[in-house]
Design an enzyme around this catalytic site. Sequence first.
Site, PDB file in Angstrom:
ATOM      1  CB  SER A  29     124.655 -26.610  24.514  1.00 51.10           C
ATOM      2  OG  SER A  29     126.059 -26.705  24.650  1.00 51.10           O
ATOM      3  CG  ASN A 116     134.564 -19.018  20.915  1.00 48.57           C
ATOM      4  OD1 ASN A 116     133.821 -19.622  21.685  1.00 48.57           O
ATOM      5  ND2 ASN A 116     135.009 -17.792  21.168  1.00 48.57           N
ATOM      6  CB  THR A 161      95.670 -23.562 -14.762  1.00 55.48           C
ATOM      7  OG1 THR A 161      94.469 -23.431 -15.520  1.00 55.48           O
ATOM      8  CG2 THR A 161      96.776 -24.133 -15.654  1.00 55.48           C
ATOM      9  CG  HIS A 162      93.370 -20.556 -12.361  1.00 57.58           C
ATOM     10  ND1 HIS A 162      93.902 -19.404 -11.836  1.00 57.58           N
ATOM     11  CD2 HIS A 162      93.741 -20.570 -13.669  1.00 57.58           C
ATOM     12  CE1 HIS A 162      94.536 -18.747 -12.787  1.00 57.58           C
ATOM     13  NE2 HIS A 162      94.467 -19.433 -13.900  1.00 57.58           N
ATOM     14  CB  SER A 283      88.158 -41.322  12.084  1.00 53.69           C
ATOM     15  OG  SER A 283      87.275 -40.813  13.055  1.00 53.69           O
ATOM     16  CE  LYS A 289      87.400 -38.595   8.199  1.00 54.64           C
ATOM     17  NZ  LYS A 289      87.293 -37.359   7.444  1.00 54.64           N
ATOM     18  CG  ASN A 291      91.574 -39.423   8.166  1.00 52.50           C
ATOM     19  OD1 ASN A 291      90.672 -39.259   7.348  1.00 52.50           O
ATOM     20  ND2 ASN A 291      91.371 -39.490   9.465  1.00 52.50           N
ATOM     21  CD  GLU A 296      95.550 -34.825   6.517  1.00 54.19           C
ATOM     22  OE1 GLU A 296      95.498 -34.739   7.757  1.00 54.19           O
ATOM     23  OE2 GLU A 296      94.591 -35.192   5.824  1.00 54.19           O
ATOM     24  CE1 TYR A 323     129.953 -19.480  19.908  1.00 48.74           C
ATOM     25  CE2 TYR A 323     130.260 -18.343  21.986  1.00 48.74           C
ATOM     26  CZ  TYR A 323     129.678 -19.358  21.247  1.00 48.74           C
ATOM     27  OH  TYR A 323     128.823 -20.240  21.868  1.00 48.74           O
ATOM     28  CD  GLN A 328     125.006 -23.338  24.448  1.00 50.21           C
ATOM     29  OE1 GLN A 328     126.205 -23.347  24.703  1.00 50.21           O
ATOM     30  NE2 GLN A 328     124.091 -23.328  25.397  1.00 50.21           N
ATOM     31  CE  LYS A 331     126.392 -26.183  19.007  1.00 55.66           C
ATOM     32  NZ  LYS A 331     126.097 -24.744  19.167  1.00 55.66           N
TER      33      LYS A 331
HETATM   34  N1  ARG Z   1     128.386 -24.696  23.665  1.00 53.93           N
HETATM   35  C1  ARG Z   1     128.928 -23.588  22.928  1.00 53.93           C
HETATM   36  C2  ARG Z   1     128.158 -23.433  21.625  1.00 53.93           C
HETATM   37  O1  ARG Z   1     127.383 -24.274  21.307  1.00 53.93           O
HETATM   38  C3  ARG Z   1     130.366 -23.835  22.657  1.00 53.93           C
HETATM   39  C4  ARG Z   1     131.191 -22.616  22.479  1.00 53.93           C
HETATM   40  C5  ARG Z   1     131.248 -21.868  23.722  1.00 53.93           C
HETATM   41  N2  ARG Z   1     132.190 -20.830  23.685  1.00 53.93           N
HETATM   42  C6  ARG Z   1     132.200 -19.896  24.642  1.00 53.93           C
HETATM   43  N3  ARG Z   1     133.100 -19.029  24.571  1.00 53.93           N
HETATM   44  N4  ARG Z   1     131.329 -19.905  25.609  1.00 53.93           N
HETATM   45  O2  ARG Z   1     128.284 -22.467  20.923  1.00 53.93           O
END
Ligand code: ARG
Length: 464
Positions: A29, A116, A161-162, A283, A289, A291, A296, A323, A328, A331
């Site tokens: 990650s 964790n 309205t509508h 455009s 145009k 836009n 949007e 956990y 993960q 995020k």
């Molecule tokens: N990169 C992990 C997460 O985003 C960190 C926690 C990992 N814990 C584990 N026991 N593998 O959640």
Amino acid sequence: MNTPANSPKSWSGRFSEPVSELVKRYTASVDFDQRMWQQDIRGSLAHARMLAAQKIISPGDLSAIERGMAQITQEIESADFHWNLDDEDVHLNIEKRLTALVGDAGKRLHTGRSRNDQVATDIRLWLRDAIDEIHGLLGDLQGALIDLAHTHAETPLPGFTHLQVAQPVTFGHHLLAYVEMLQRDRERLTDCRKRVNRLPLGAAALAGTTFPIDRHAVAEELGFEAVCENSLDAVSDRDFAIEFCAAAALVMTHISRFSEELILWMSPRVGFIDLADRFCTGSSIMPQKKNPDVPELARGKTGRVNGHLVGLLTLMKGQPLAYNKDNQEDKEPLFDTADTLRDTLRIFADMVPGIKVKPEAMRAALRQGYATATDLADYLVKKGLPFRDAHEAVALATKECERRGCDIAELSLDDLRQFSPLVGDDVFAVLTVEGSLAARNHFGGTAPTQVRAAIERARARLNK
Ligand code: ARG
């Protein structure tokens, strides 16, 4: 069995082979969680200080950790830090570098802690900052809307309205409706922040730790209002992220509704407003145009923010305690939600002051839509006619206007008296747009005096 330094790493002596390149990329990650590096270092320092205060590590270890973290901070800030996929995430990358810099003290940092509870702490710290910033940006957009409402406290706009012309409102009153929506958004964020701002650290992997830790001291140092009560819940709960995403989805929903109106109002078929050129694009093929790309896109990005909310709910729904690595996946949706919100709010706060209002087009639409028909009905009621009969009389008058191609106010007194003998020459005062607006003179109504009072209240609330 030790792995040679330059061969792929396995987790520990317990593992007999390293993960494949694909698994490494799949499970890492660090590419997206490195943005929590400041929170990770803050959390680690608070943990280390607590460990030293509790005599779990020595004062010497603490100062080595502090020195190492200062150096790491400098390296990351100057982009000299080497983020390594082999070390999976932001937490292990920083811990590894710390150990390289300060040796055994770095290895002692993780005493009484798990990734964790560490990651849950980091996300909460990160989200707390994001909430504070977004709260401020919501206020900026409210301020811009209030200023524009002030300029147009008397400018008549057809209320719909509508999507059919209904009754006159002032443009200022219409804008203040969005100020209210954003106010509720701010309140929701303030409320959500209370539940974000609780400390998971100390829960360790799931069951707590055998070391004599002081969680309240860590909470105080990190500015948390409370400590998570249950260790299993502390490491596995992501309600706080879901709540934020739900609040964010509502913010975007409000922005999306406003966007829809801006787009409609700017259409040459409606022509109520124009947006500054710098928020629009042309455009590549149709030279005429202009836009409204920014509204949007905001309307479009609402889909992605709503999607993140559903994504997080789905992420959590099948997870047993405590956990799981599934977490993960929390995020990217969370970060993208906050990023999208920040950019959208900034751009809107910048765009709103430059909205060019075209009052003549608004007035023409009011005329075409018989916007004061209800005022005529109310007038007849005040003269003694039951409302349903007044409604019918005005419906017939409107039909006649349609036939003649004129507004109700353009009918003569004699014409109007054909629909009800109760009509007197005082009727024209109520048939004008200004009369109609001024008559809705109560708290929350569209009369310019009420709009000005509402602006004062909204300003005071913003400055609180
Ligand atoms: N990169 C992990 C997460 O985003 C960190 C926690 C990992 N814990 C584990 N026991 N593998 O959640």
